[in-house]
Design a protein around this motif. Structure first.
Motif, mmCIF file in Angstrom:
data_model
loop_
_atom_site.group_PDB
_atom_site.id
_atom_site.type_symbol
_atom_site.label_atom_id
_atom_site.label_comp_id
_atom_site.label_asym_id
_atom_site.label_seq_id
_atom_site.Cartn_x
_atom_site.Cartn_y
_atom_site.Cartn_z
ATOM 1 N N GLY A 37 0.792 -1.225 0.000
ATOM 2 C CA GLY A 37 0.000 0.000 0.000
ATOM 3 C C GLY A 37 0.824 1.274 0.000
ATOM 4 O O GLY A 37 0.305 2.348 0.328
ATOM 5 N N GLU A 38 2.113 1.190 -0.372
ATOM 6 C CA GLU A 38 2.957 2.382 -0.408
ATOM 7 C C GLU A 38 2.687 3.188 -1.672
ATOM 8 O O GLU A 38 2.293 2.644 -2.703
ATOM 9 C CB GLU A 38 4.443 1.984 -0.360
ATOM 10 N N THR A 39 2.933 4.482 -1.603
ATOM 11 C CA THR A 39 2.771 5.338 -2.772
ATOM 12 C C THR A 39 3.953 5.164 -3.719
ATOM 13 O O THR A 39 5.046 4.745 -3.309
ATOM 14 C CB THR A 39 2.669 6.818 -2.365
ATOM 15 N N ARG A 40 3.741 5.533 -4.983
ATOM 16 C CA ARG A 40 4.815 5.427 -5.962
ATOM 17 C C ARG A 40 5.978 6.355 -5.622
ATOM 18 O O ARG A 40 7.143 6.010 -5.823
ATOM 19 C CB ARG A 40 4.286 5.756 -7.362
ATOM 20 N N VAL A 41 5.644 7.534 -5.098
ATOM 21 C CA VAL A 41 6.688 8.503 -4.777
ATOM 22 C C VAL A 41 7.590 7.975 -3.667
ATOM 23 O O VAL A 41 8.819 8.019 -3.774
ATOM 24 C CB VAL A 41 6.065 9.858 -4.361
ATOM 25 N N LYS A 42 6.978 7.462 -2.605
ATOM 26 C CA LYS A 42 7.768 6.932 -1.493
ATOM 27 C C LYS A 42 8.600 5.742 -1.933
ATOM 28 O O LYS A 42 9.784 5.620 -1.556
ATOM 29 C CB LYS A 42 6.848 6.537 -0.342
ATOM 30 N N THR A 43 8.009 4.848 -2.729
ATOM 31 C CA THR A 43 8.743 3.676 -3.199
ATOM 32 C C THR A 43 9.918 4.081 -4.071
ATOM 33 O O THR A 43 11.012 3.505 -3.973
ATOM 34 C CB THR A 43 7.806 2.741 -3.989
ATOM 35 N N TRP A 44 9.718 5.103 -4.914
ATOM 36 C CA TRP A 44 10.809 5.563 -5.776
ATOM 37 C C TRP A 44 11.924 6.192 -4.955
ATOM 38 O O TRP A 44 13.105 5.934 -5.201
ATOM 39 C CB TRP A 44 10.280 6.571 -6.792
ATOM 40 N N LEU A 45 11.555 7.001 -3.969
ATOM 41 C CA LEU A 45 12.571 7.669 -3.156
ATOM 42 C C LEU A 45 13.375 6.676 -2.324
ATOM 43 O O LEU A 45 14.601 6.785 -2.225
ATOM 44 C CB LEU A 45 11.910 8.700 -2.225
ATOM 45 N N VAL A 46 12.704 5.698 -1.747
ATOM 46 C CA VAL A 46 13.373 4.781 -0.826
ATOM 47 C C VAL A 46 14.038 3.616 -1.555
ATOM 48 O O VAL A 46 15.122 3.167 -1.153
ATOM 49 C CB VAL A 46 12.369 4.247 0.216
ATOM 50 N N LEU A 47 13.440 3.138 -2.652
ATOM 51 C CA LEU A 47 13.925 1.912 -3.278
ATOM 52 C C LEU A 47 14.337 2.069 -4.736
ATOM 53 O O LEU A 47 15.481 1.779 -5.100
ATOM 54 C CB LEU A 47 12.849 0.827 -3.173
ATOM 55 N N ASP A 48 13.433 2.509 -5.572
ATOM 56 C CA ASP A 48 13.648 2.420 -7.020
ATOM 57 C C ASP A 48 14.601 3.466 -7.578
ATOM 58 O O ASP A 48 15.305 3.211 -8.554
ATOM 59 C CB ASP A 48 12.300 2.527 -7.755
ATOM 60 N N GLY A 49 14.601 4.660 -7.013
ATOM 61 C CA GLY A 49 15.380 5.754 -7.578
ATOM 62 C C GLY A 49 16.874 5.542 -7.474
ATOM 63 O O GLY A 49 17.367 4.858 -6.573
ATOM 64 N N SER A 50 17.627 6.139 -8.413
ATOM 65 C CA SER A 50 19.086 6.094 -8.366
ATOM 66 C C SER A 50 19.573 6.754 -7.080
ATOM 67 O O SER A 50 19.127 7.837 -6.714
ATOM 68 C CB SER A 50 19.675 6.823 -9.576
ATOM 69 N N ARG A 51 20.491 6.076 -6.401
ATOM 70 C CA ARG A 51 20.994 6.621 -5.130
ATOM 71 C C ARG A 51 21.764 7.925 -5.343
ATOM 72 O O ARG A 51 21.696 8.824 -4.492
ATOM 73 C CB ARG A 51 21.891 5.606 -4.449
ATOM 74 N N LEU A 52 22.469 8.051 -6.438
ATOM 75 C CA LEU A 52 23.183 9.298 -6.720
ATOM 76 C C LEU A 52 22.203 10.429 -7.013
ATOM 77 O O LEU A 52 22.414 11.579 -6.604
ATOM 78 C CB LEU A 52 24.140 9.103 -7.895
ATOM 79 N N LEU A 53 21.109 10.099 -7.717
ATOM 80 C CA LEU A 53 20.100 11.120 -8.001
ATOM 81 C C LEU A 53 19.406 11.565 -6.722
ATOM 82 O O LEU A 53 19.162 12.766 -6.517
ATOM 83 C CB LEU A 53 19.078 10.574 -9.004
ATOM 84 N N ILE A 54 19.075 10.623 -5.858
ATOM 85 C CA ILE A 54 18.452 10.967 -4.576
ATOM 86 C C ILE A 54 19.386 11.841 -3.747
ATOM 87 O O ILE A 54 18.962 12.821 -3.118
ATOM 88 C CB ILE A 54 18.086 9.687 -3.794
ATOM 89 N N THR A 55 20.669 11.518 -3.751
ATOM 90 C CA THR A 55 21.653 12.324 -3.018
ATOM 91 C C THR A 55 21.693 13.742 -3.562
ATOM 92 O O THR A 55 21.734 14.719 -2.792
ATOM 93 C CB THR A 55 23.050 11.681 -3.132
ATOM 94 N N THR A 56 21.683 13.875 -4.884
ATOM 95 C CA THR A 56 21.689 15.207 -5.504
ATOM 96 C C THR A 56 20.439 15.988 -5.128
ATOM 97 O O THR A 56 20.509 17.198 -4.837
ATOM 98 C CB THR A 56 21.787 15.074 -7.032
ATOM 99 N N MET A 57 19.291 15.316 -5.126
ATOM 100 C CA MET A 57 18.043 15.990 -4.763
ATOM 101 C C MET A 57 18.074 16.478 -3.308
ATOM 102 O O MET A 57 17.615 17.580 -3.007
ATOM 103 C CB MET A 57 16.866 15.043 -4.989
#
Length: 357
Positions: A37-57
């Motif tokens: 039941g997680e949202t797409r945004v939360k799943t992308w931030l915590v799991l799916d997204g590139s770790r370097l991109l998340i760090t930059t954000m």
């Protein structure tokens, strides 16, 4: 979550509603995100997204907050910068934090590397256990066990899908309408889940989160529980052929558990080593920036403005965001690793979350 699986303790005698609930929830969603039941945004931030991109954000977020806040409190900040050495104090502290973070990173790397070292006997035992598992898998799937991790998991998933289809055919002529209905719902859910996981695994290289993500999407533990439940509740209506297919399907799904855990362990080691490397790379520009600001900007104020914002705010905000990069990278990596670890704490048919309890 623990793979959205279930406890195998038989409590139906104590709770008459559990049996009906189990029947109604045979089928499951095909992805871990949908089941939790997680949202797409939360799943992308915590799991799916590139770790370097998340760090930059995260770094840009810090930069934006500092620029926005500094613009409104510039007069107070300017006074502190000129009289109380605020800039020098902040970035001197950041230098200590960077050095401490690099030391911690080296410690993590040494721990990981030490797990791979050992005497000849231990290495021989590791090799023997690995080959035994591969040989058993080869007998089960009827072909050489793939060497690529994604292909290895994919082969087991496809084998379980084939047994699910055989199970559906074995009960097609059964006189029990309940048995046919439950098996049909169960096999349809398993086949759809297997197809989704297969598509995600196809052509993927180890080291990417996609391989682990597909393994997490395939909730084998819940399927093992349903096989046990169906075999127990319909024991009188199940033929010998169906019983054999159920046993074979349960064996394949049970093999997926340790296979997934092994791939997950290798992925954790891969990610932690990548984290160590990236932190070492980022620590150099972060340390240079902190040292430069401390040496040449501490206790002074830059004149002029750009876009209506004082240059002192631009420079100190950018410098703080850069010096924070090693810590932000650590946050992004640990967020993913900790989430995966929490959702796979148990192996087999156990539920640790409320998604399908």
């Amino acid at each position: 979550m623990s793979d959205d699986s279930s406890d195998t303790i038989d409590t139906r005698a104590e709770d008459p509603n559990l049996n009906q609930s189990s029947v109604d929830d045979i089928g499951t969603a095909n992805t871990m995100r949908e089941r939790s039941g997680e949202t797409r945004v939360k799943t992308w931030l915590v799991l799916d997204g590139s770790r370097l991109l998340i760090t930059t954000m995260l770094a840009l977020l810090i930069f934006g907050v500092f620029v926005f806040g500094g613009t409104f409190y510039y007069q107070y900040y300017l006074t502190d910068a000129l009289t109380a050495d605020t800039v020098e104090t902040v970035f001197s502290t950041m230098i200590s934090a960077i050095i401490t973070g690099v030391t911690l990173t080296l410690t993590i790397s040494q721990i990981i590397i030490s797990q791979e070292n050992g005497p000849l006997g231990d290495q021989r035992e590791r090799m023997s256990n690995t080959m035994d598992f591969r040989e058993y898998t080869q007998e089960m799937i009827g072909s050489p066990t793939p060497a690529d991790p994604s292909a290895f998991l994919r082969a087991i998933i496809l084998e379980s899908r084939d047994y699910a289809k055989d199970l559906r055919e074995s009960v097609a002529d059964s006189d029990s309408e309940d048995l046919r209905g439950e098996v049909d719902e169960f096999t349809n859910s398993l086949v759809e889940n297997a197809d989704a996981a297969e598509d995600k695994l196809e052509g993927r290289k180890f080291g990417s989160y996609t391989v682990v993500s597909a393994a997490l999407d395939y909730n084998y533990g819940w399927k093992v529980f349903q096989i046990e439940r169906i075999a127990n509740e319909h024991r009188d209506a199940i033929s010998q052929e169906t019983e054999m297919v159920l046993d074979d399907l349960k064996t394949v799904l049970s093999m997926f558990g340790p296979a997934r855990e092994h791939i997950k362990t290798l992925y954790f080691e891969w990610e932690l080593i990548s984290l160590s490397q990236n932190i070492l790379y980022l620590s150099v520009p972060a340390l240079i920036t902190a040292g430069f600001v401390t040496t040449y900007l501490g206790g002074s104020a830059l004149s002029g403005t750009v876009l209506g914002v004082p240059n002192l705010i631009w420079v100190t905000s950018a410098a703080f965001a850069i010096t924070s990069l090693p810590f932000l990278l650590l946050i992004s990596y640990i967020a993913r690793i900790a989430t995966i670890a929490k959702r796979t704490l148990a192996i087999g048919p156990f539920i640790l979350r409320d998604s399908q309890r």
